[in-house]
Design a protein around this motif. Sequence first.
Motif, PDB file in Angstrom:
ATOM      1  N   GLY A 157      -4.594  12.625   7.972  1.00  0.00           N
ATOM      2  CA  GLY A 157      -5.732  13.036   7.143  1.00  0.00           C
ATOM      3  C   GLY A 157      -5.197  13.939   6.045  1.00  0.00           C
ATOM      4  O   GLY A 157      -4.156  14.578   6.228  1.00  0.00           O
ATOM      5  N   ALA A 158      -5.939  13.991   4.932  1.00  0.00           N
ATOM      6  CA  ALA A 158      -5.434  14.666   3.726  1.00  0.00           C
ATOM      7  C   ALA A 158      -4.849  16.071   3.946  1.00  0.00           C
ATOM      8  O   ALA A 158      -3.783  16.368   3.409  1.00  0.00           O
ATOM      9  CB  ALA A 158      -6.521  14.683   2.661  1.00  0.00           C
ATOM     10  N   ASP A 217     -14.843   9.129   7.378  1.00  0.00           N
ATOM     11  CA  ASP A 217     -14.291   8.041   8.198  1.00  0.00           C
ATOM     12  C   ASP A 217     -13.606   6.928   7.420  1.00  0.00           C
ATOM     13  O   ASP A 217     -13.188   5.926   7.998  1.00  0.00           O
ATOM     14  CB  ASP A 217     -15.373   7.445   9.112  1.00  0.00           C
ATOM     15  N   LEU A 246     -17.051  14.371   9.443  1.00  0.00           N
ATOM     16  CA  LEU A 246     -17.768  13.098   9.337  1.00  0.00           C
ATOM     17  C   LEU A 246     -17.061  12.083   8.434  1.00  0.00           C
ATOM     18  O   LEU A 246     -17.579  10.989   8.204  1.00  0.00           O
ATOM     19  CB  LEU A 246     -19.182  13.355   8.798  1.00  0.00           C
ATOM     20  N   LEU A 271     -10.943  17.869   6.695  1.00  0.00           N
ATOM     21  CA  LEU A 271     -11.334  19.212   6.258  1.00  0.00           C
ATOM     22  C   LEU A 271     -10.358  20.240   6.820  1.00  0.00           C
ATOM     23  O   LEU A 271      -9.927  20.115   7.976  1.00  0.00           O
ATOM     24  CB  LEU A 271     -12.746  19.534   6.762  1.00  0.00           C
ATOM     25  N   THR A 272     -10.031  21.224   6.011  1.00  0.00           N
ATOM     26  CA  THR A 272      -9.154  22.290   6.525  1.00  0.00           C
ATOM     27  C   THR A 272      -9.836  22.991   7.713  1.00  0.00           C
ATOM     28  O   THR A 272      -9.174  23.440   8.636  1.00  0.00           O
ATOM     29  CB  THR A 272      -8.831  23.315   5.415  1.00  0.00           C
ATOM     30  N   GLY A 294     -16.791  17.902  14.220  1.00  0.00           N
ATOM     31  CA  GLY A 294     -17.199  18.653  13.033  1.00  0.00           C
ATOM     32  C   GLY A 294     -16.918  17.924  11.736  1.00  0.00           C
ATOM     33  O   GLY A 294     -17.313  18.373  10.659  1.00  0.00           O
ATOM     34  N   ALA A 296       1.266   4.815   9.625  1.00  0.00           N
ATOM     35  CA  ALA A 296       0.669   5.071  10.948  1.00  0.00           C
ATOM     36  C   ALA A 296       0.749   3.813  11.814  1.00  0.00           C
ATOM     37  O   ALA A 296       1.067   3.881  13.007  1.00  0.00           O
ATOM     38  CB  ALA A 296      -0.788   5.511  10.790  1.00  0.00           C
ATOM     39  N   GLY A 302     -10.664   6.974   5.713  1.00  0.00           N
ATOM     40  CA  GLY A 302      -9.238   6.944   6.079  1.00  0.00           C
ATOM     41  C   GLY A 302      -9.049   6.479   7.513  1.00  0.00           C
ATOM     42  O   GLY A 302      -8.183   5.644   7.803  1.00  0.00           O
ATOM     43  N   ALA A 341      -1.984   5.071   6.162  1.00  0.00           N
ATOM     44  CA  ALA A 341      -2.395   4.126   7.201  1.00  0.00           C
ATOM     45  C   ALA A 341      -1.295   3.125   7.552  1.00  0.00           C
ATOM     46  O   ALA A 341      -1.123   2.761   8.717  1.00  0.00           O
ATOM     47  CB  ALA A 341      -3.650   3.384   6.737  1.00  0.00           C
ATOM     48  N   CYS A 386      -5.429   8.560  18.347  1.00  0.00           N
ATOM     49  CA  CYS A 386      -5.257   8.808  16.914  1.00  0.00           C
ATOM     50  C   CYS A 386      -6.371   9.720  16.420  1.00  0.00           C
ATOM     51  O   CYS A 386      -7.545   9.362  16.521  1.00  0.00           O
ATOM     52  CB  CYS A 386      -5.333   7.503  16.130  1.00  0.00           C
ATOM     53  N   THR A 434       1.643  10.981  10.300  1.00  0.00           N
ATOM     54  CA  THR A 434       2.007  10.021   9.257  1.00  0.00           C
ATOM     55  C   THR A 434       1.076  10.224   8.069  1.00  0.00           C
ATOM     56  O   THR A 434      -0.112  10.507   8.246  1.00  0.00           O
ATOM     57  CB  THR A 434       1.892   8.556   9.756  1.00  0.00           C
ATOM     58  N   PRO A 435       1.607  10.085   6.861  1.00  0.00           N
ATOM     59  CA  PRO A 435       0.812  10.402   5.676  1.00  0.00           C
ATOM     60  C   PRO A 435      -0.167   9.311   5.268  1.00  0.00           C
ATOM     61  O   PRO A 435      -1.100   9.576   4.509  1.00  0.00           O
ATOM     62  CB  PRO A 435       1.874  10.596   4.581  1.00  0.00           C
ATOM     63  N   PHE A 480       0.854  -1.202   0.000  1.00  0.00           N
ATOM     64  CA  PHE A 480       0.000   0.000   0.000  1.00  0.00           C
ATOM     65  C   PHE A 480       0.883   1.243   0.000  1.00  0.00           C
ATOM     66  O   PHE A 480       0.605   2.216  -0.712  1.00  0.00           O
ATOM     67  CB  PHE A 480      -0.909  -0.053   1.238  1.00  0.00           C
ATOM     68  N   VAL A 500      -6.864   3.264   8.824  1.00  0.00           N
ATOM     69  CA  VAL A 500      -5.804   3.351   9.845  1.00  0.00           C
ATOM     70  C   VAL A 500      -6.108   2.335  10.958  1.00  0.00           C
ATOM     71  O   VAL A 500      -5.229   1.585  11.398  1.00  0.00           O
ATOM     72  CB  VAL A 500      -5.709   4.782  10.426  1.00  0.00           C
TER      73      VAL A 500
END
Length: 213
Positions: free
Chosen positions: A179-180, A103, A101, A150-151, A99, A202, A105, A199, A145, A196-197, A53, A109
């Motif tokens: 997360g992205a 899930d 939702l 979202l930004t 805030g 991580a 990713g 899963a 974890c 960590t970038p 992966f 992980v």
Amino acid sequence: MSELLSNISEQLQKGKAAMVETLVKQALDEGIPPKTILDDGLLAGMSVIGEKFKTNEVFVPEVLVAARAMNKGAALLKPALAAEGVKARGTAVIGTVKGDLHDIGKNLVKMMMEGKGIQMIDVGVDVPAEKFFAAAKENNAQIICCSALLTTTMGEIKNVVDYIKGSELAGKVKIMIGGAPVTQSFCDQIGADAYTPDAATASDVALEFCTGG
Ligand code: B1M
């Protein structure tokens, strides 16, 4: 490694859950210790998937089906492992921050970490700092974890870090983030323990934290 164990590893990598179940039952019937089946069959297979992966040789769907096969096999081993006194390698709480939702990713992980033998307490999505704290305290977790996609919710990770630092768990629990939109510089800025970038990475870092590495 016996042919049966390498077969379990291979079938897991292919995501063949029913076949993994059959082979794990066979291995138990043949008297192979459950810990050996776990380490040299299931975890060995997940570890190959994790590496592939990372190098983009397999993608999210393959990881998900492999993890499902892993969970099926592990469920069969659970009673035998408990009887043998085999403990999880550690405990981690995982959730998507308040805030937010998303899930998919987070679930990946979680599955990868389970694949390393870590007990995962999944607190779900839209999770406030207090809930991460309560779950970590209740379960004696070594790691929290936090995932954010979202930004606009990244800042909530900082709230978790600040809350834990101001609590009785300060210095006792590591905080991993991802997360992205999350980056290493954001991690440094808010004082989390590890970014960590993906899963698979991580799960490697989580195992190091659990085993004191
Ligand atoms: Co949303 N969404 N979404 N969405 N969504 C994004 C994230 C977005 C980039 C799409 C876009 O605009 N291009 C954008 C965010 C923009 C930004 O903030 N910069 C966005 C938006 C804006 C929104 C809404 C606000 C849309 C709206 O309603 N106007 C809304 C927000 C809802 C909310 O959360 N409050 C929303 C809703 C949704 C759906 C519900 C429709 C759905 C989520 C379904 C679900 O998760 N159950 C959804 C989806 C699916 C996406 C995209 C398409 C895919 C996300 C995903 O699952 N990726 C996404 C666009 C995109 O990324 N292409 C998008 C696959 C997943 C495996 O990757 O989660 O990054 P990821 O996980 C990776 C790594 O990041 C890492 O490991 C994984 C892989 O190895 N990782 C960690 C993740 N967590 C980690 C934790 C770690 C370590 C590594 O340590 C603890």
